[in-house]
Design a protein around this motif. Structure first.
Motif, mmCIF file in Angstrom:
data_model
loop_
_atom_site.group_PDB
_atom_site.id
_atom_site.type_symbol
_atom_site.label_atom_id
_atom_site.label_comp_id
_atom_site.label_asym_id
_atom_site.label_seq_id
_atom_site.Cartn_x
_atom_site.Cartn_y
_atom_site.Cartn_z
ATOM 1 N N ASP A 109 0.805 -1.215 0.000
ATOM 2 C CA ASP A 109 0.000 0.000 0.000
ATOM 3 C C ASP A 109 0.845 1.275 0.000
ATOM 4 O OD1 ASP A 109 -2.309 -1.386 -0.180
ATOM 5 O OD2 ASP A 109 -2.879 -1.192 1.937
ATOM 6 N N LEU B 209 -0.517 1.048 -10.981
ATOM 7 C CA LEU B 209 -1.205 2.332 -10.899
ATOM 8 C C LEU B 209 -0.172 3.440 -11.094
ATOM 9 C CD1 LEU B 209 -3.446 1.469 -7.850
ATOM 10 C CD2 LEU B 209 -4.245 1.986 -10.182
ATOM 11 N N GLU C 180 2.021 3.862 -8.152
ATOM 12 C CA GLU C 180 2.995 2.775 -7.980
ATOM 13 C C GLU C 180 4.157 2.939 -8.950
ATOM 14 O OE1 GLU C 180 0.042 -0.831 -6.506
ATOM 15 O OE2 GLU C 180 0.144 -0.382 -8.646
ATOM 16 N N CYS D 215 2.095 0.983 -16.614
ATOM 17 C CA CYS D 215 0.683 1.151 -16.252
ATOM 18 C C CYS D 215 -0.210 0.334 -17.183
ATOM 19 C CB CYS D 215 0.278 2.622 -16.308
ATOM 20 S SG CYS D 215 1.036 3.585 -14.995
ATOM 21 N N ARG E 243 2.212 -6.593 -11.198
ATOM 22 C CA ARG E 243 1.022 -6.539 -10.321
ATOM 23 C C ARG E 243 1.111 -7.627 -9.246
ATOM 24 N NH1 ARG E 243 -1.074 -2.766 -9.028
ATOM 25 N NH2 ARG E 243 -0.851 -3.659 -7.003
ATOM 26 N N LYS F 277 1.193 2.911 -3.237
ATOM 27 C CA LYS F 277 0.049 3.657 -3.785
ATOM 28 C C LYS F 277 0.016 5.099 -3.285
ATOM 29 C CE LYS F 277 -3.147 -0.187 -4.564
ATOM 30 N NZ LYS F 277 -2.485 -1.374 -3.992
ATOM 31 N N ASP F 278 0.891 5.415 -2.345
ATOM 32 C CA ASP F 278 0.902 6.754 -1.740
ATOM 33 C C ASP F 278 2.087 7.548 -2.289
ATOM 34 O OD1 ASP F 278 0.887 8.989 -0.161
ATOM 35 O OD2 ASP F 278 1.252 7.917 1.739
#
Ligand code: NIG
Ligand code: FE
Length: 424
Positions: free
Chosen positions: A28, A361, A364, A355, A322, A31-32
Protein backbone atom coordinates in the motif's frame (compact mmCIF):
# COMPACT_ATOMS: atom_id res chain seq x y z
CA UNK A 1 11.97 35.57 11.54
CA UNK A 2 12.33 34.83 7.82
CA UNK A 3 15.06 32.37 6.77
CA UNK A 4 16.96 32.91 3.54
CA UNK A 5 17.34 30.03 1.08
CA UNK A 6 18.92 29.61 -2.37
CA UNK A 7 15.79 28.60 -4.24
CA UNK A 8 12.07 28.23 -3.55
CA UNK A 9 9.68 26.50 -5.94
CA UNK A 10 6.16 27.36 -4.87
CA UNK A 11 2.44 27.31 -5.69
CA UNK A 12 2.60 23.90 -7.39
CA UNK A 13 -0.82 22.46 -8.06
CA UNK A 14 0.66 19.14 -6.93
CA UNK A 15 3.86 18.61 -5.00
CA UNK A 16 4.49 14.89 -5.28
CA UNK A 17 7.10 14.01 -2.68
CA UNK A 18 7.31 10.17 -2.89
CA UNK A 19 8.35 10.54 0.77
CA UNK A 20 9.18 7.22 2.40
CA UNK A 21 10.63 8.13 5.80
CA UNK A 22 13.81 6.17 5.25
CA UNK A 23 12.62 2.89 3.82
CA UNK A 24 11.81 1.23 0.54
CA UNK A 25 8.10 1.10 -0.42
CA UNK A 26 5.98 -2.04 -0.65
CA UNK A 27 2.29 -2.88 -1.05
CA UNK A 28 0.00 0.00 0.00
CA UNK A 29 2.89 2.39 0.58
CA UNK A 30 3.51 2.18 -3.18
CA UNK A 31 0.05 3.66 -3.79
CA UNK A 32 0.90 6.75 -1.74
CA UNK A 33 2.90 9.42 -3.60
CA UNK A 34 2.89 11.85 -0.65
CA UNK A 35 0.87 14.46 -2.49
CA UNK A 36 0.73 18.06 -1.18
CA UNK A 37 -1.62 20.48 -2.95
CA UNK A 38 -0.39 24.06 -3.43
CA UNK A 39 3.02 22.78 -2.42
CA UNK A 40 6.41 24.42 -2.08
CA UNK A 41 10.01 23.22 -1.71
CA UNK A 42 12.88 25.16 -0.17
CA UNK A 43 16.43 24.46 -1.35
CA UNK A 44 19.63 25.62 0.33
CA UNK A 45 23.11 24.72 -0.93
CA UNK A 46 21.77 21.92 -3.12
CA UNK A 47 19.78 20.26 -0.37
CA UNK A 48 16.07 20.26 0.43
CA UNK A 49 15.55 22.26 3.62
CA UNK A 50 11.76 22.48 3.84
CA UNK A 51 8.68 20.99 2.17
CA UNK A 52 5.07 22.04 2.73
CA UNK A 53 2.08 24.20 1.77
CA UNK A 54 2.97 27.36 -0.08
CA UNK A 55 1.46 29.88 2.41
CA UNK A 56 3.24 28.21 5.34
CA UNK A 57 6.56 28.07 3.50
CA UNK A 58 6.41 31.66 2.23
CA UNK A 59 5.67 32.99 5.71
CA UNK A 60 8.94 31.51 6.97
CA UNK A 61 11.34 31.49 3.98
CA UNK A 62 12.57 33.86 1.32
CA UNK A 63 15.08 33.05 -1.42
CA UNK A 64 17.42 34.64 -3.96
CA UNK A 65 15.57 32.74 -6.66
CA UNK A 66 11.84 31.97 -6.70
CA UNK A 67 10.06 29.74 -9.23
CA UNK A 68 6.28 29.99 -9.53
CA UNK A 69 4.91 26.53 -10.38
CA UNK A 70 1.23 27.51 -10.58
CA UNK A 71 -0.78 24.84 -12.47
CA UNK A 72 2.27 22.59 -12.52
CA UNK A 73 3.61 19.51 -10.75
CA UNK A 74 6.80 19.22 -8.72
CA UNK A 75 8.16 15.68 -8.37
CA UNK A 76 11.49 13.92 -7.67
CA UNK A 77 13.92 13.37 -10.54
CA UNK A 78 13.77 9.83 -11.96
CA UNK A 79 16.36 7.26 -10.93
CA UNK A 80 17.20 4.91 -13.82
CA UNK A 81 18.56 1.99 -11.80
CA UNK A 82 19.58 -0.34 -14.66
CA UNK A 83 21.31 0.81 -17.86
CA UNK A 84 24.01 -0.23 -20.30
CA UNK A 85 24.50 3.39 -21.42
CA UNK A 86 28.15 2.97 -22.49
CA UNK A 87 28.42 1.30 -25.90
CA UNK A 88 29.44 1.93 -29.48
CA UNK A 89 27.49 1.26 -32.65
CA UNK A 90 23.87 0.23 -32.93
CA UNK A 91 21.91 -2.93 -33.71
CA UNK A 92 19.41 -1.60 -36.24
CA UNK A 93 20.01 -4.54 -38.61
CA UNK A 94 19.15 -6.96 -35.76
CA UNK A 95 15.98 -4.97 -35.19
CA UNK A 96 15.08 -5.81 -38.78
CA UNK A 97 16.13 -9.47 -38.35
CA UNK A 98 13.82 -9.76 -35.36
CA UNK A 99 10.94 -8.18 -37.26
CA UNK A 100 11.53 -10.92 -39.84
CA UNK A 101 11.30 -13.60 -37.11
CA UNK A 102 14.74 -14.17 -35.50
CA UNK A 103 14.80 -14.14 -31.70
CA UNK A 104 17.09 -12.13 -29.42
CA UNK A 105 18.84 -15.24 -28.06
CA UNK A 106 19.20 -16.82 -31.55
CA UNK A 107 21.01 -13.70 -32.73
CA UNK A 108 23.36 -13.88 -29.71
CA UNK A 109 23.99 -17.62 -30.26
CA UNK A 110 25.00 -16.83 -33.86
CA UNK A 111 27.68 -14.41 -32.63
CA UNK A 112 25.63 -11.20 -32.92
CA UNK A 113 23.70 -9.38 -30.22
CA UNK A 114 25.82 -8.48 -27.20
CA UNK A 115 28.91 -9.81 -29.07
CA UNK A 116 28.24 -7.42 -31.92
CA UNK A 117 28.25 -4.47 -29.51
CA UNK A 118 31.31 -5.99 -27.79
CA UNK A 119 33.31 -5.73 -31.02
CA UNK A 120 32.22 -2.13 -31.65
CA UNK A 121 33.04 -1.20 -28.04
CA UNK A 122 36.47 -2.86 -28.16
CA UNK A 123 37.19 -0.94 -31.36
CA UNK A 124 36.22 2.48 -29.93
CA UNK A 125 38.49 4.72 -27.84
CA UNK A 126 37.80 5.69 -24.26
CA UNK A 127 37.29 9.31 -25.37
CA UNK A 128 34.82 8.42 -28.13
CA UNK A 129 32.85 6.09 -25.84
CA UNK A 130 32.65 8.91 -23.29
CA UNK A 131 31.33 11.34 -25.92
CA UNK A 132 28.69 8.87 -27.10
CA UNK A 133 27.47 8.07 -23.58
CA UNK A 134 27.57 11.69 -22.47
CA UNK A 135 25.14 12.64 -25.25
CA UNK A 136 22.83 9.83 -24.11
CA UNK A 137 22.91 11.05 -20.51
CA UNK A 138 22.03 14.58 -21.70
CA UNK A 139 18.98 13.20 -23.49
CA UNK A 140 17.97 11.25 -20.40
CA UNK A 141 18.38 14.32 -18.20
CA UNK A 142 16.04 16.31 -20.44
CA UNK A 143 13.50 13.51 -19.95
CA UNK A 144 13.84 13.84 -16.18
CA UNK A 145 16.46 11.24 -15.21
CA UNK A 146 18.75 12.70 -12.55
CA UNK A 147 20.54 9.54 -11.30
CA UNK A 148 21.69 6.58 -13.39
CA UNK A 149 23.29 3.20 -12.86
CA UNK A 150 25.66 2.20 -15.69
CA UNK A 151 27.08 -1.28 -16.33
CA UNK A 152 30.18 -2.50 -18.12
CA UNK A 153 29.72 -5.72 -20.11
CA UNK A 154 30.59 -4.87 -23.71
CA UNK A 155 34.32 -5.47 -23.28
CA UNK A 156 34.35 -9.11 -22.20
CA UNK A 157 38.13 -8.91 -21.92
CA UNK A 158 40.02 -7.38 -19.03
CA UNK A 159 41.39 -4.38 -20.90
CA UNK A 160 38.06 -3.32 -22.40
CA UNK A 161 36.06 -3.93 -19.22
CA UNK A 162 38.53 -1.66 -17.40
CA UNK A 163 38.24 0.88 -20.23
CA UNK A 164 34.47 0.89 -19.73
CA UNK A 165 34.94 1.56 -16.00
CA UNK A 166 37.16 4.54 -16.84
CA UNK A 167 34.50 5.82 -19.24
CA UNK A 168 31.88 5.58 -16.49
CA UNK A 169 34.18 7.53 -14.17
CA UNK A 170 34.84 10.19 -16.83
CA UNK A 171 31.07 10.56 -17.23
CA UNK A 172 30.62 10.95 -13.47
CA UNK A 173 33.20 13.72 -13.48
CA UNK A 174 31.66 15.72 -16.31
CA UNK A 175 27.91 15.02 -16.34
CA UNK A 176 25.30 16.59 -14.08
CA UNK A 177 23.58 13.29 -13.29
CA UNK A 178 24.70 11.08 -10.41
CA UNK A 179 26.19 7.84 -11.71
CA UNK A 180 26.59 4.50 -9.95
CA UNK A 181 28.88 1.89 -11.62
CA UNK A 182 28.26 -1.85 -11.97
CA UNK A 183 30.70 -4.51 -13.23
CA UNK A 184 29.11 -6.90 -15.73
CA UNK A 185 32.12 -8.81 -17.06
CA UNK A 186 29.89 -11.91 -17.20
CA UNK A 187 27.40 -10.44 -19.68
CA UNK A 188 28.03 -12.99 -22.45
CA UNK A 189 30.68 -15.58 -23.29
CA UNK A 190 33.16 -13.84 -25.63
CA UNK A 191 34.28 -15.58 -28.87
CA UNK A 192 37.72 -16.32 -27.35
CA UNK A 193 35.97 -18.58 -24.82
CA UNK A 194 33.25 -20.03 -27.08
CA UNK A 195 31.78 -23.16 -25.40
CA UNK A 196 34.04 -22.53 -22.38
CA UNK A 197 31.74 -20.40 -20.21
CA UNK A 198 33.09 -21.91 -17.00
CA UNK A 199 36.66 -20.98 -17.93
CA UNK A 200 35.53 -17.47 -18.81
CA UNK A 201 33.96 -17.06 -15.36
CA UNK A 202 37.39 -18.04 -13.92
CA UNK A 203 38.89 -15.11 -15.82
CA UNK A 204 36.15 -12.80 -14.52
CA UNK A 205 36.58 -14.01 -10.94
CA UNK A 206 40.37 -14.24 -10.77
CA UNK A 207 41.53 -11.44 -13.05
CA UNK A 208 38.80 -8.93 -13.92
CA UNK A 209 37.03 -8.53 -10.58
CA UNK A 210 40.20 -7.96 -8.49
CA UNK A 211 41.32 -5.28 -10.97
CA UNK A 212 37.85 -3.72 -10.99
CA UNK A 213 37.77 -3.66 -7.18
CA UNK A 214 41.20 -2.00 -7.11
CA UNK A 215 40.04 0.57 -9.67
CA UNK A 216 36.94 1.35 -7.57
CA UNK A 217 38.98 2.04 -4.41
CA UNK A 218 40.83 4.86 -6.18
CA UNK A 219 37.81 6.10 -8.12
CA UNK A 220 35.53 9.08 -7.61
CA UNK A 221 32.78 6.58 -6.73
CA UNK A 222 34.50 5.42 -3.55
CA UNK A 223 35.03 9.06 -2.58
CA UNK A 224 31.32 9.76 -3.18
CA UNK A 225 30.30 6.64 -1.22
CA UNK A 226 28.51 5.16 -4.22
CA UNK A 227 28.18 1.39 -4.16
CA UNK A 228 29.98 -0.79 -6.71
CA UNK A 229 28.13 -3.95 -7.71
CA UNK A 230 28.93 -7.13 -9.56
CA UNK A 231 26.28 -8.29 -12.04
CA UNK A 232 25.80 -11.39 -14.21
CA UNK A 233 23.49 -12.45 -17.06
CA UNK A 234 22.03 -15.72 -15.69
CA UNK A 235 20.23 -17.23 -18.69
CA UNK A 236 20.26 -20.18 -21.10
CA UNK A 237 22.89 -19.21 -23.67
CA UNK A 238 24.75 -16.97 -21.20
CA UNK A 239 25.71 -18.18 -17.67
CA UNK A 240 24.06 -20.97 -15.67
CA UNK A 241 23.35 -20.81 -11.94
CA UNK A 242 26.69 -22.39 -10.91
CA UNK A 243 28.69 -20.03 -13.11
CA UNK A 244 26.64 -17.05 -11.94
CA UNK A 245 27.22 -18.03 -8.31
CA UNK A 246 30.96 -18.22 -8.95
CA UNK A 247 31.04 -14.68 -10.35
CA UNK A 248 28.71 -13.12 -7.77
CA UNK A 249 30.53 -14.69 -4.82
CA UNK A 250 33.89 -13.57 -6.19
CA UNK A 251 32.62 -9.98 -6.34
CA UNK A 252 31.05 -10.23 -2.91
CA UNK A 253 34.34 -11.46 -1.44
CA UNK A 254 35.91 -8.25 -2.77
CA UNK A 255 33.31 -6.13 -0.96
CA UNK A 256 31.02 -5.51 -3.90
CA UNK A 257 27.21 -5.43 -3.81
CA UNK A 258 25.31 -7.88 -5.98
CA UNK A 259 22.92 -7.38 -8.87
CA UNK A 260 21.76 -10.02 -11.34
CA UNK A 261 19.97 -10.29 -14.70
CA UNK A 262 17.58 -13.18 -14.02
CA UNK A 263 14.56 -14.77 -15.68
CA UNK A 264 14.58 -12.54 -18.78
CA UNK A 265 13.59 -15.49 -21.00
CA UNK A 266 13.73 -18.65 -18.88
CA UNK A 267 13.77 -19.27 -15.15
CA UNK A 268 16.94 -21.12 -14.10
CA UNK A 269 16.95 -20.43 -10.36
CA UNK A 270 19.15 -17.32 -10.55
CA UNK A 271 16.52 -15.35 -8.66
CA UNK A 272 16.76 -17.54 -5.52
CA UNK A 273 20.54 -17.63 -5.87
CA UNK A 274 20.83 -13.83 -5.91
CA UNK A 275 18.32 -13.31 -3.09
CA UNK A 276 20.22 -15.93 -1.04
CA UNK A 277 23.38 -13.84 -1.53
CA UNK A 278 21.51 -10.73 -0.27
CA UNK A 279 21.59 -9.02 -3.66
CA UNK A 280 20.81 -5.31 -3.82
CA UNK A 281 18.52 -6.03 -6.78
CA UNK A 282 17.37 -8.76 -9.16
CA UNK A 283 16.46 -7.47 -12.59
CA UNK A 284 14.10 -8.49 -15.47
CA UNK A 285 11.91 -11.15 -13.73
CA UNK A 286 9.85 -11.72 -16.89
CA UNK A 287 9.76 -15.51 -16.50
CA UNK A 288 9.97 -15.74 -12.70
CA UNK A 289 8.05 -18.48 -10.90
CA UNK A 290 5.58 -17.63 -8.16
CA UNK A 291 7.52 -19.60 -5.51
CA UNK A 292 10.65 -17.54 -6.20
CA UNK A 293 8.67 -14.27 -6.28
CA UNK A 294 7.48 -15.13 -2.78
CA UNK A 295 11.07 -15.63 -1.65
CA UNK A 296 11.95 -12.24 -3.16
CA UNK A 297 8.98 -10.62 -1.40
CA UNK A 298 10.28 -11.83 1.98
CA UNK A 299 13.76 -10.37 1.36
CA UNK A 300 15.45 -6.95 1.32
CA UNK A 301 16.37 -7.37 -2.36
CA UNK A 302 14.65 -4.97 -4.78
CA UNK A 303 12.92 -6.41 -7.85
CA UNK A 304 13.55 -4.36 -11.00
CA UNK A 305 11.28 -4.76 -14.02
CA UNK A 306 12.01 -3.21 -17.43
CA UNK A 307 9.02 -3.25 -19.76
CA UNK A 308 10.86 -1.51 -22.63
CA UNK A 309 12.64 -4.84 -23.23
CA UNK A 310 9.43 -6.79 -23.79
CA UNK A 311 8.02 -3.92 -25.86
CA UNK A 312 11.14 -3.55 -28.02
CA UNK A 313 11.41 -7.30 -28.58
CA UNK A 314 7.82 -7.24 -29.79
CA UNK A 315 6.59 -9.44 -26.97
CA UNK A 316 3.14 -9.35 -25.47
CA UNK A 317 4.43 -10.95 -22.27
CA UNK A 318 5.52 -8.62 -19.45
CA UNK A 319 6.89 -9.28 -15.97
CA UNK A 320 4.05 -9.79 -13.52
CA UNK A 321 4.57 -6.52 -11.68
CA UNK A 322 1.02 -6.54 -10.32
CA UNK A 323 1.49 -9.97 -8.75
CA UNK A 324 4.89 -8.96 -7.37
CA UNK A 325 3.57 -5.83 -5.69
CA UNK A 326 0.64 -7.73 -4.23
CA UNK A 327 3.04 -10.41 -2.94
CA UNK A 328 5.04 -7.67 -1.17
CA UNK A 329 8.04 -7.21 -3.49
CA UNK A 330 9.80 -3.84 -3.25
CA UNK A 331 9.48 -3.10 -6.95
CA UNK A 332 11.46 -0.64 -9.08
CA UNK A 333 11.33 0.31 -12.78
CA UNK A 334 14.20 1.05 -15.17
CA UNK A 335 14.87 1.56 -18.89
CA UNK A 336 17.64 -1.06 -19.34
CA UNK A 337 18.97 1.36 -21.99
CA UNK A 338 21.11 -0.72 -24.38
CA UNK A 339 21.43 -1.07 -28.17
CA UNK A 340 19.95 -4.59 -28.34
CA UNK A 341 16.96 -5.23 -26.11
CA UNK A 342 15.95 -1.69 -25.10
CA UNK A 343 17.17 1.39 -26.99
CA UNK A 344 15.07 3.44 -24.57
CA UNK A 345 16.11 6.74 -22.99
CA UNK A 346 12.80 7.70 -21.46
CA UNK A 347 11.57 6.94 -17.96
CA UNK A 348 8.15 8.49 -18.81
CA UNK A 349 7.79 5.86 -21.57
CA UNK A 350 8.62 3.16 -19.00
CA UNK A 351 5.90 4.51 -16.72
CA UNK A 352 3.41 4.49 -19.59
CA UNK A 353 4.22 0.85 -20.43
CA UNK A 354 4.16 -0.28 -16.79
CA UNK A 355 0.68 1.15 -16.25
CA UNK A 356 -0.78 -0.35 -19.41
CA UNK A 357 0.85 -3.77 -19.60
CA UNK A 358 1.81 -4.47 -16.00
CA UNK A 359 -1.28 -2.99 -14.36
CA UNK A 360 0.71 -0.71 -12.12
CA UNK A 361 -1.21 2.33 -10.90
CA UNK A 362 0.35 5.71 -11.76
CA UNK A 363 1.30 6.17 -8.09
CA UNK A 364 3.00 2.77 -7.98
CA UNK A 365 4.89 3.49 -11.19
CA UNK A 366 6.13 6.84 -9.88
CA UNK A 367 7.33 5.43 -6.56
CA UNK A 368 8.96 2.53 -8.42
CA UNK A 369 10.94 4.88 -10.66
CA UNK A 370 12.03 7.32 -7.93
CA UNK A 371 12.36 6.22 -4.31
CA UNK A 372 12.47 2.44 -4.85
CA UNK A 373 14.84 2.81 -7.79
CA UNK A 374 17.10 4.93 -5.56
CA UNK A 375 17.24 2.07 -3.05
CA UNK A 376 18.07 -0.33 -5.89
CA UNK A 377 21.36 1.53 -6.43
CA UNK A 378 22.14 2.21 -2.78
CA UNK A 379 21.08 5.88 -2.98
CA UNK A 380 17.84 5.70 -1.03
CA UNK A 381 19.21 7.95 1.69
CA UNK A 382 20.16 10.80 -0.64
CA UNK A 383 17.84 10.88 -3.68
CA UNK A 384 14.50 9.55 -4.96
CA UNK A 385 12.11 11.67 -2.91
CA UNK A 386 11.44 15.26 -1.91
CA UNK A 387 12.24 15.12 1.80
CA UNK A 388 14.22 17.40 4.09
CA UNK A 389 17.92 16.59 4.02
CA UNK A 390 17.91 14.95 0.61
CA UNK A 391 19.64 16.21 -2.51
CA UNK A 392 17.47 18.69 -4.43
CA UNK A 393 16.92 16.56 -7.57
CA UNK A 394 13.57 17.89 -8.69
CA UNK A 395 11.42 18.09 -11.82
CA UNK A 396 8.80 20.67 -12.71
CA UNK A 397 6.19 19.13 -15.00
CA UNK A 398 4.11 21.18 -17.39
CA UNK A 399 0.83 19.59 -16.29
CA UNK A 400 -1.45 20.04 -13.26
CA UNK A 401 -1.70 16.28 -12.55
CA UNK A 402 1.27 13.89 -12.20
CA UNK A 403 -0.79 11.06 -13.66
CA UNK A 404 -0.43 12.71 -17.07
CA UNK A 405 3.17 11.44 -17.04
CA UNK A 406 1.78 7.92 -17.55
CA UNK A 407 -1.44 8.81 -19.33
CA UNK A 408 0.01 10.85 -22.16
CA UNK A 409 2.30 9.29 -24.74
CA UNK A 410 5.32 10.85 -26.39
CA UNK A 411 5.16 14.45 -25.18
CA UNK A 412 7.92 15.51 -22.82
CA UNK A 413 6.12 17.02 -19.82
CA UNK A 414 9.44 17.69 -18.04
CA UNK A 415 9.74 21.46 -18.23
CA UNK A 416 12.55 22.12 -15.73
CA UNK A 417 15.19 19.80 -14.28
CA UNK A 418 16.89 20.78 -11.04
CA UNK A 419 19.96 18.77 -10.05
CA UNK A 420 21.52 19.32 -6.61
CA UNK A 421 19.64 22.63 -6.44
CA UNK A 422 20.90 23.88 -9.82
CA UNK A 423 18.55 24.52 -12.72
CA UNK A 424 19.89 22.57 -15.70
O1 NIG B 1 19.46 -6.34 -19.87
N1 NIG B 1 20.06 -9.39 -21.35
C1 NIG B 1 21.19 -9.02 -21.16
N2 NIG B 1 21.63 -7.77 -21.19
C2 NIG B 1 20.89 -6.66 -21.67
C3 NIG B 1 20.88 -6.52 -23.15
C4 NIG B 1 22.20 -6.15 -23.68
C5 NIG B 1 22.26 -6.12 -25.16
O2 NIG B 1 21.46 -6.75 -25.87
O3 NIG B 1 23.19 -5.45 -25.66
C6 NIG B 1 19.53 -6.65 -21.04
O4 NIG B 1 18.51 -6.93 -21.71
FE1 FE C 1 20.37 -5.19 -18.63
Amino acid sequence: MVHNASLIIHSARQLVTCASAGSVKRKDALKDVGLIENGAVVITDGLITSVGHTPDILSVYSADQMIDATSKVICPGFVDCHTHAVYAGDRVHEFEQRIAGATYMEILAAGGGILNTMQATRDTSQEDLTELASARLDTMLRLGTTSVEIKTGYGLDTATELKMLRVIEALAERCAVDIVPTFLGAHAVPPEYKSRAREYTELVAKEMLPQAAAWYKESVFAKRDHVFSVDVFCEDGAFDVEQSKHVLEAGQALGMSIKAHVDEFVSLGGLSLAVGLHALSVDHLDASRTAEINILAQSDTIGVVMPAVNFHLGSTHFANARGMIDAGVALALATDLNPGSAPCFSMPLILALACRYQKMLPAEALNASTINAAYAIGMGDSVGSIEVGKQADILILNTPDYRHLMYELGRNLVETVIKRGKII
